[in-house]
Design a protein around this motif. Structure first.
Motif, PDB file in Angstrom:
ATOM      1  N   SER A   2       0.836  -1.196   0.000  1.00 12.09           N
ATOM      2  CA  SER A   2       0.000   0.000   0.000  1.00 12.09           C
ATOM      3  C   SER A   2       0.871   1.247   0.000  1.00 12.09           C
ATOM      4  N   ARG A   3       0.261   2.385  -0.238  1.00 13.38           N
ATOM      5  CA  ARG A   3       1.004   3.653  -0.293  1.00 13.38           C
ATOM      6  C   ARG A   3       1.732   3.934   1.006  1.00 13.38           C
ATOM      7  N   CYS A   8      10.523   6.054   1.896  1.00 13.41           N
ATOM      8  CA  CYS A   8      10.872   7.376   1.378  1.00 13.41           C
ATOM      9  C   CYS A   8      11.597   7.194   0.044  1.00 13.41           C
ATOM     10  N   PRO A   9      11.222   7.926  -1.002  1.00 12.29           N
ATOM     11  CA  PRO A   9      11.874   7.754  -2.301  1.00 12.29           C
ATOM     12  C   PRO A   9      13.319   8.258  -2.339  1.00 12.29           C
ATOM     13  N   ILE A  10      13.740   9.025  -1.355  1.00 13.77           N
ATOM     14  CA  ILE A  10      15.100   9.560  -1.333  1.00 13.77           C
ATOM     15  C   ILE A  10      16.046   8.635  -0.569  1.00 13.77           C
ATOM     16  N   CYS A  11      15.701   8.289   0.679  1.00 13.59           N
ATOM     17  CA  CYS A  11      16.637   7.521   1.516  1.00 13.59           C
ATOM     18  C   CYS A  11      16.163   6.111   1.858  1.00 13.59           C
ATOM     19  N   PHE A  22       7.768  11.565   1.968  1.00 13.70           N
ATOM     20  CA  PHE A  22       9.140  11.488   2.469  1.00 13.70           C
ATOM     21  C   PHE A  22       9.148  11.143   3.956  1.00 13.70           C
ATOM     22  N   CYS A  23      10.361  10.948   4.495  1.00 10.61           N
ATOM     23  CA  CYS A  23      10.495  10.596   5.910  1.00 10.61           C
ATOM     24  C   CYS A  23      10.828  11.804   6.773  1.00 10.61           C
ATOM     25  N   ASP A  31      14.533  16.640  -2.444  1.00  8.82           N
ATOM     26  CA  ASP A  31      13.737  16.397  -3.646  1.00  8.82           C
ATOM     27  C   ASP A  31      13.398  17.719  -4.338  1.00  8.82           C
ATOM     28  N   LEU A  32      13.014  18.722  -3.567  1.00 16.74           N
ATOM     29  CA  LEU A  32      12.699  20.028  -4.145  1.00 16.74           C
ATOM     30  C   LEU A  32      13.920  20.606  -4.850  1.00 16.74           C
ATOM     31  N   LEU A  33      15.088  20.500  -4.246  1.00 17.70           N
ATOM     32  CA  LEU A  33      16.308  21.010  -4.878  1.00 17.70           C
ATOM     33  C   LEU A  33      16.619  20.290  -6.187  1.00 17.70           C
TER      34      LEU A  33
END
Length: 55
Positions: A2-3, A8-11, A22-23, A31-33
């Motif tokens: 599930s979602r 977290c897609p970064i770490c 995110f976490c 991610d924004l950067l």
């Protein structure tokens, strides 16, 4: 999966609802950067040759 079970897609740490998907604020800002520094791109049509030469 599930979602809420996705990391977290970064770490890859567990997500936190306050910063989802995110976490932490740190990963959200990273991610924004990436978007602001053109590290990510959304595919689109190729620019006509006249526009490509102007860049």
């Amino acid at each position: 999966m599930s979602r809420t079970d996705r990391p977290c897609p970064i770490c890859r740490k567990p997500r936190v609802p306050e910063h989802s998907p995110f976490c932490s604020t740190r990963c959200r800002d990273r991610d924004l950067l990436q978007w602001l520094d053109e590290g990510y791109a959304v595919p689109g049509r190729a620019a006509p040759p006249a526009e490509a030469d102007e860049d």
